[in-house]
Each structure stands twice: as structure tokens, then as C-alpha cells.
Scaffold this active site. Structure first.
Site, PDB file in Angstrom:
ATOM      1  N   LYS A  13       0.832  -1.211   0.000  1.00  0.00           N
ATOM      2  CA  LYS A  13       0.000   0.000   0.000  1.00  0.00           C
ATOM      3  C   LYS A  13       0.867   1.263   0.000  1.00  0.00           C
ATOM      4  CE  LYS A  13      -2.110  -1.241   3.839  1.00  0.00           C
ATOM      5  NZ  LYS A  13      -1.421  -2.522   4.090  1.00  0.00           N
ATOM      6  N   ARG A 125      11.718  -5.368   4.835  1.00  0.00           N
ATOM      7  CA  ARG A 125      11.457  -3.938   4.613  1.00  0.00           C
ATOM      8  C   ARG A 125      12.417  -3.065   5.415  1.00  0.00           C
ATOM      9  NH1 ARG A 125       5.598  -1.775   5.383  1.00  0.00           N
ATOM     10  NH2 ARG A 125       5.760  -2.952   7.329  1.00  0.00           N
ATOM     11  N   ARG A 158      11.002  -1.268  11.067  1.00  0.00           N
ATOM     12  CA  ARG A 158       9.909  -0.931  11.975  1.00  0.00           C
ATOM     13  C   ARG A 158       9.843  -1.918  13.131  1.00  0.00           C
ATOM     14  NH1 ARG A 158       4.710   0.237   8.287  1.00  0.00           N
ATOM     15  NH2 ARG A 158       3.741  -1.137   9.813  1.00  0.00           N
ATOM     16  N   ARG A 169      -0.679  -9.312  12.980  1.00  0.00           N
ATOM     17  CA  ARG A 169      -1.278  -8.249  12.149  1.00  0.00           C
ATOM     18  C   ARG A 169      -2.132  -8.854  11.030  1.00  0.00           C
ATOM     19  NH1 ARG A 169       4.089  -5.198  10.815  1.00  0.00           N
ATOM     20  NH2 ARG A 169       2.862  -4.163   9.206  1.00  0.00           N
TER      21      ARG A 169
HETATM   22  P1  AP5 Z   1       4.776  -1.607   1.877  1.00  0.00           P
HETATM   23  O1  AP5 Z   1       4.431  -0.790   0.684  1.00  0.00           O
HETATM   24  O2  AP5 Z   1       5.510  -0.961   2.992  1.00  0.00           O
HETATM   25  O3  AP5 Z   1       3.473  -2.397   2.388  1.00  0.00           O
HETATM   26  P2  AP5 Z   1       2.194  -1.861   3.149  1.00  0.00           P
HETATM   27  O4  AP5 Z   1       1.017  -2.562   2.564  1.00  0.00           O
HETATM   28  O5  AP5 Z   1       2.151  -0.375   3.186  1.00  0.00           O
HETATM   29  O6  AP5 Z   1       2.517  -2.489   4.571  1.00  0.00           O
HETATM   30  P3  AP5 Z   1       2.386  -1.943   6.041  1.00  0.00           P
HETATM   31  O7  AP5 Z   1       3.104  -2.947   6.900  1.00  0.00           O
HETATM   32  O8  AP5 Z   1       2.806  -0.513   6.172  1.00  0.00           O
HETATM   33  O9  AP5 Z   1       0.851  -2.067   6.253  1.00  0.00           O
HETATM   34  P4  AP5 Z   1       0.100  -2.136   7.547  1.00  0.00           P
HETATM   35  O10 AP5 Z   1      -1.280  -1.927   7.059  1.00  0.00           O
HETATM   36  O11 AP5 Z   1       0.313  -3.335   8.381  1.00  0.00           O
HETATM   37  O12 AP5 Z   1       0.775  -0.983   8.430  1.00  0.00           O
HETATM   38  P5  AP5 Z   1       0.267   0.448   8.889  1.00  0.00           P
HETATM   39  O13 AP5 Z   1       1.438   1.319   8.941  1.00  0.00           O
HETATM   40  O14 AP5 Z   1      -0.936   0.878   8.139  1.00  0.00           O
HETATM   41  O15 AP5 Z   1       5.632  -2.886   1.341  1.00  0.00           O
HETATM   42  C1  AP5 Z   1       6.146  -3.834   2.255  1.00  0.00           C
HETATM   43  C2  AP5 Z   1       7.513  -4.336   1.746  1.00  0.00           C
HETATM   44  O16 AP5 Z   1       7.333  -5.038   0.511  1.00  0.00           O
HETATM   45  C3  AP5 Z   1       8.512  -3.200   1.432  1.00  0.00           C
HETATM   46  O17 AP5 Z   1       9.795  -3.605   1.786  1.00  0.00           O
HETATM   47  C4  AP5 Z   1       8.409  -3.009  -0.105  1.00  0.00           C
HETATM   48  O18 AP5 Z   1       9.630  -2.565  -0.651  1.00  0.00           O
HETATM   49  C5  AP5 Z   1       8.073  -4.422  -0.557  1.00  0.00           C
HETATM   50  N1  AP5 Z   1       7.191  -4.464  -1.714  1.00  0.00           N
HETATM   51  C6  AP5 Z   1       6.131  -3.652  -1.974  1.00  0.00           C
HETATM   52  N2  AP5 Z   1       5.536  -4.024  -3.132  1.00  0.00           N
HETATM   53  C7  AP5 Z   1       6.228  -5.099  -3.596  1.00  0.00           C
HETATM   54  C8  AP5 Z   1       6.078  -5.939  -4.734  1.00  0.00           C
HETATM   55  N3  AP5 Z   1       5.104  -5.742  -5.638  1.00  0.00           N
HETATM   56  N4  AP5 Z   1       6.964  -6.960  -4.903  1.00  0.00           N
HETATM   57  C9  AP5 Z   1       7.961  -7.194  -3.979  1.00  0.00           C
HETATM   58  N5  AP5 Z   1       8.144  -6.407  -2.872  1.00  0.00           N
HETATM   59  C10 AP5 Z   1       7.279  -5.379  -2.687  1.00  0.00           C
HETATM   60  O19 AP5 Z   1      -0.245   0.119  10.387  1.00  0.00           O
HETATM   61  C11 AP5 Z   1       0.644  -0.179  11.411  1.00  0.00           C
HETATM   62  C12 AP5 Z   1      -0.132  -0.315  12.719  1.00  0.00           C
HETATM   63  O20 AP5 Z   1      -0.768   0.933  13.039  1.00  0.00           O
HETATM   64  C13 AP5 Z   1      -1.261  -1.335  12.727  1.00  0.00           C
HETATM   65  O21 AP5 Z   1      -0.811  -2.657  12.997  1.00  0.00           O
HETATM   66  C14 AP5 Z   1      -2.162  -0.785  13.827  1.00  0.00           C
HETATM   67  O22 AP5 Z   1      -1.647  -1.072  15.091  1.00  0.00           O
HETATM   68  C15 AP5 Z   1      -2.055   0.716  13.608  1.00  0.00           C
HETATM   69  N6  AP5 Z   1      -3.070   1.234  12.681  1.00  0.00           N
HETATM   70  C16 AP5 Z   1      -2.861   1.825  11.474  1.00  0.00           C
HETATM   71  N7  AP5 Z   1      -4.018   2.189  10.912  1.00  0.00           N
HETATM   72  C17 AP5 Z   1      -4.997   1.830  11.774  1.00  0.00           C
HETATM   73  C18 AP5 Z   1      -6.413   1.943  11.745  1.00  0.00           C
HETATM   74  N8  AP5 Z   1      -7.055   2.515  10.711  1.00  0.00           N
HETATM   75  N9  AP5 Z   1      -7.104   1.448  12.800  1.00  0.00           N
HETATM   76  C19 AP5 Z   1      -6.484   0.896  13.873  1.00  0.00           C
HETATM   77  N10 AP5 Z   1      -5.148   0.762  13.956  1.00  0.00           N
HETATM   78  C20 AP5 Z   1      -4.405   1.218  12.913  1.00  0.00           C
END
Ligand code: AP5
Length: 217
Positions: A13, A125, A158, A169
């Protein structure tokens, strides 16, 4: 244009959001980034968020909705929401916020990826704290190992990117966030598109760009 970007942790994402915001003139609002900034501020709220995020649990809806409503209100143009909404209560609150402003959601993009790939992606990552640029040690390595391409700052891992937390997660996503997809598919007015995130980042971006181009016109 107002878009919601959904998908399991590590689906890509953040990577895709960074590739698409410039092309479509959108502002990227990532709930995870907003919470990490609060954590980094050292505030009391940030300390509370830190424990929740480190365990791979969701931040309570009332906190999320308040923080995201404030962030959304500060955006005057197009919007790309990443990681929000993640529960039915958040999705309903978002509908209300956008409905009151007379600015409904145009589309929901869901990026899919296999569990094993997710674990490999997240454990590899690395990111730059100040620029937010995202790398992968194998799939998207920086030009020089361990440092950001533009600023030369050290890359970090992270706190919640450990395998046991990633599994938690994923479980949280399946139980609490997948019902939000059904909510948009069954009852919403926004278009819903699923994109196969198991391809290269450029291929995924192209599929997403095709959907966004349709919604833009
Ligand atoms: P990346 O693009 O970083 O993936 P992502 O989908 O953004 O992953 P996140 O881990 O950031 O998502 P998340 O939803 O768990 O975390 P968030 O910060 O929202 O890509 C990942 C890796 O893969 C990278 O190394 C990249 O280079 C690689 N990659 C990407 N595309 C690729 C491809 N096509 N092929 C190969 N490699 C690839 O949330 C974190 C925490 O915050 C949650 O656990 C929760 O505690 C809290 N939180 C956030 N939002 C909420 C909410 N709305 N409600 C409640 N709690 C929340």
C-alpha cells in the site's frame, strides 16, 4: 478524487501510494504514518499507541476516527487514504465525515498478496524515517546498502516488523478489516477494484493507474 487503499500488511500500500500520489495529484494520508509520528513525538497518546502497534493490534476506533477526521479536514484536494478505514465502525465514520462535506468516496482499491510473500516482504522492509521512502533488501534495495538514496540517512526496520507480530497483524486484518471490503462491495456507492499485488511494483502501479484514470473521468 477520494480513494481508499486497502490490503493486508505488506501488500504494498505504502509503496504504491508513493508512486501514485504525484501522478494523480492526491494527498497521501497513511493512518500508520500518522500514528508513528505521534509515537515519535513522545506524547502520552504516542506512548499508548506504541504498545498497541508493537503487539500488532488495532488502535481503538475512537482515537483513529478523531485523528483521521482532523487529518482529512486539512486536505483540500484529492485524497488517497492508506490503512484507514480498518473496521466497520471506521468505515461508517468515514462515510459520515465525507458525506457531511458533500465529498463522497470515488473508489476503493484492494491490493492482494499471499501470506508467505507478506512475511518475506515485511521482514525485508527498510525505510527512511525522515522521507518515508520504503525499500526492500531484495526486491527494492537502496543504491547503497542501509542508506536512503537521496538523503544518505540510515534506513531503519519498523518495531512491528517481526515475524510473530506480522502473523498477529495478518490475523487482525482477516478478522477486523476483511469485513470492511464486504461493506464496500455490498453497500457502498464507490467503485471497488481488486489488484493482484503479487506482481512487480510497476505492474501493480499500472493496474491501479488504470482504475484511477477511469474514476477521474
Ligand atoms: P509496503 O508498501 O511498505 O506495504 P504496506 O502494505 O504499506 O505495509 P504496512 O506494513 O505498512 O501495512 P500495515 O497496514 O500493516 O501498516 P500500517 O502502517 O498501516 O511494502 C512492504 C515491503 O514489501 C517493502 O519492503 C516493499 O519494498 C516491498 N514491496 C512492496 N511491493 C512489492 C512488490 N510488488 N513486490 C515485492 N516487494 C514489494 O499500520 C501499522 C499499525 O498501526 C497497525 O498494525 C495498527 O496497530 C495501527 N493502525 C494503522 N491504521 C490503523 C487503523 N485505521 N485502525 C487501527 N489501527 C491502525
Amino acid at each position: 478524487m477520494r480513494i481508499v487503499l486497502m490490503g493486508p500488511p505488506g501488500a504494498g500500500k505504502g509503496t504504491q501510494a508513493k508512486m501514485l500520489v504525484e501522478r494523480f495529484g492526491l494527498e497521501h494520508l497513511s493512518s500508520g504514518d500518522i500514528f508513528r509520528a505521534e509515537k515519535a513525538s513522545g506524547s502520552e497518546l504516542g506512548q499508548r499507541l506504541s504498545g498497541i502497534m508493537a503487539r500488532g493490534e488495532l488502535v481503538p476506533d475512537d482515537i483513529v476516527v478523531e485523528m483521521m477526521a482532523k487529518a482529512i479536514a486539512a486536505v483540500s484536494g484529492g485524497l488517497l487514504l492508506d490503512g484507514f478505514p480498518r473496521t466497520l465502525a471506521q468505515a461508517k465514520a468515514l462515510d459520515e465525515t465525507l458525506g457531511q462535506a458533500g465529498l463522497p468516496l470515488d473508489g476503493v482499491v484492494i491490493i492482494t498478496a499471499d501470506d508467505d510473500a507478506i512475511v518475506e516482504r515485511i521482514t525485508g522492509r527498510r525505510s527512511c524515517e525522515s522521507t518515508g521512502r520504503i525499500y526492500h533488501v531484495k526486491y527494492m534495495p537502496p543504491k547503497v546498502e542501509g542508506v536512503d538514496d537521496e538523503t544518505g540517512e540510515p534506513l531503519v526496520q519498523r518495531e512491528d516488523d517481526k515475524e510473530d507480530v506480522i502473523r498477529q497483524r495478518l490475523d487482525t486484518y482477516k478478522k477486523q478489516t476483511e469485513p470492511v471490503i464486504a461493506y464496500y462491495r455490498d453497500g457502498g456507492t464507490a467503485a471497488v477494484v481488486e489488484v493482484d499485488g503479487m506482481r512487480s511494483p510497476d505492474e501493480v502501479a499500472e493496474s491501479m493507474a488504470r482504475a484511477l484514470t477511469t474514476w477521474q473521468s
